[in-house]
Design a protein around this motif. Structure first.
Motif: not given
Length: 289
Positions: A33-61
């Protein structure tokens, strides 16, 4: 359907790694639900994708520089005005919020219209950088500057109304009773345009919350990055500066035909020899626990 809900990561890759170490791949969906982080987003999603299920997201401030059409992988789905059906429910949402809309399309369009109408004022503001405060104060007292600020404030209202309108239309296009809404900021007065939605997920307000109002459930999925500043319990401890411990949390949501069960989970922190400090320091060194 089992959902892992999290928010307010604030570029803290260590917190995401810790979450991954605590939870097994037993979820049907992840919702951010947002506030992922501009510079670390790609790394964060790579880790979350390892759960092997869809990752739904929105952006925050914290996501003001992230493009809305950027791909973070085939399993990651940006919910901004793009419904995602899963487990008999449709997930909908929008990105951004009034404190920082980032690249929200309505915000980009409406801000550009304001800037175009008041380009002379903006040019004058640019020219006054480094000038005396009295010169800037003179401009700020002018009618043209006040007109700019009125238009700017009106744009804030128009942006939230446009996003809210589009979101309500998406809810109406689907079955509200089978729709789950995800935004970074909690939506209010939802009975006016999103009545019947069983579950609203959000973040931004750090800390878990689970409330029911007029038949809808509102769940703050907690802040994964929730820094607590600590100091030694022994006031005579030498050569010690304030430290941060991450007492972050997240939620597990179980949804079936008759019930929604929300279970908050929190990182366990080692407070041996430490107490919570009265002096909060955002950028204090972290204690890796």
């Amino acid at each position: 359907m089992r959902v892992l809900g999290l928010s307010d990561i604030h570029s803290n890759v260590r917190a995401v790694e810790k979450l991954r170490g605590l939870e097994r791949s037993e979820f049907d969906l992840l919702v951010v639900a947002g506030d992922i982080g501009n510079d670390a987003a790609a790394t964060i999603f790579e880790i979350l994708a390892s759960f092997n299920c869809p990752v739904l997201y929105v952006f925050g401030n914290w996501d003001g520089r992230l493009e809305y059409d950027r791909s973070f992988g085939s399993t990651c789905h940006h919910l901004h005005m793009r419904p995602y059906a899963h487990g008999g429910f449709v997930f909908v949402g929008f990105s951004g919020l009034p404190v920082k809309w980032g690249l929200n399309p309505h915000a980009v369009r409406l801000r550009a219209e304001v800037d175009a109408r008041h380009q002379a004022v903006l040019d004058e503001l640019e020219s006054l950088k480094g000038a005396s405060s009295s010169d800037r104060a003179k401009l700020e007292r002018s009618a043209r500057y006040k007109a700019f600020k009125r238009d700017d404030a009106a744009a804030d209202v128009a942006i939230i109304r446009a996003n809210r309108r589009d979101l309500a239309n998406l809810v109406a296009e689907n079955d509200p009773a089978r729709t789950i809404v995800v935004t970074h900021e909690r939506q209010t007065k939802t009975q006016l345009d999103m009545a019947g939605v069983p579950l609203f997920l959000y973040g931004h307000r750090h800390g878990f919350e689970d409330k029911t109002h007029r038949g809808s459930r509102f769940v703050n999925v907690s802040a994964l990055d929730n820094r607590v500043t600590v100091e030694p319990s022994d006031p005579k401890a030498a050569d010690w500066e304030l430290r941060n411990i991450n007492a972050g949390g997240y939620v597990v949501i179980d949804i079936d035909e008759s019930d929604i069960r929300v279970t908050p989970r929190q990182f366990q922190v080692n407070m041996a020899g430490l107490v919570r400090s009265k002096h909060w320091r955002l950028f204090a060194p972290a204690i890796e626990d």
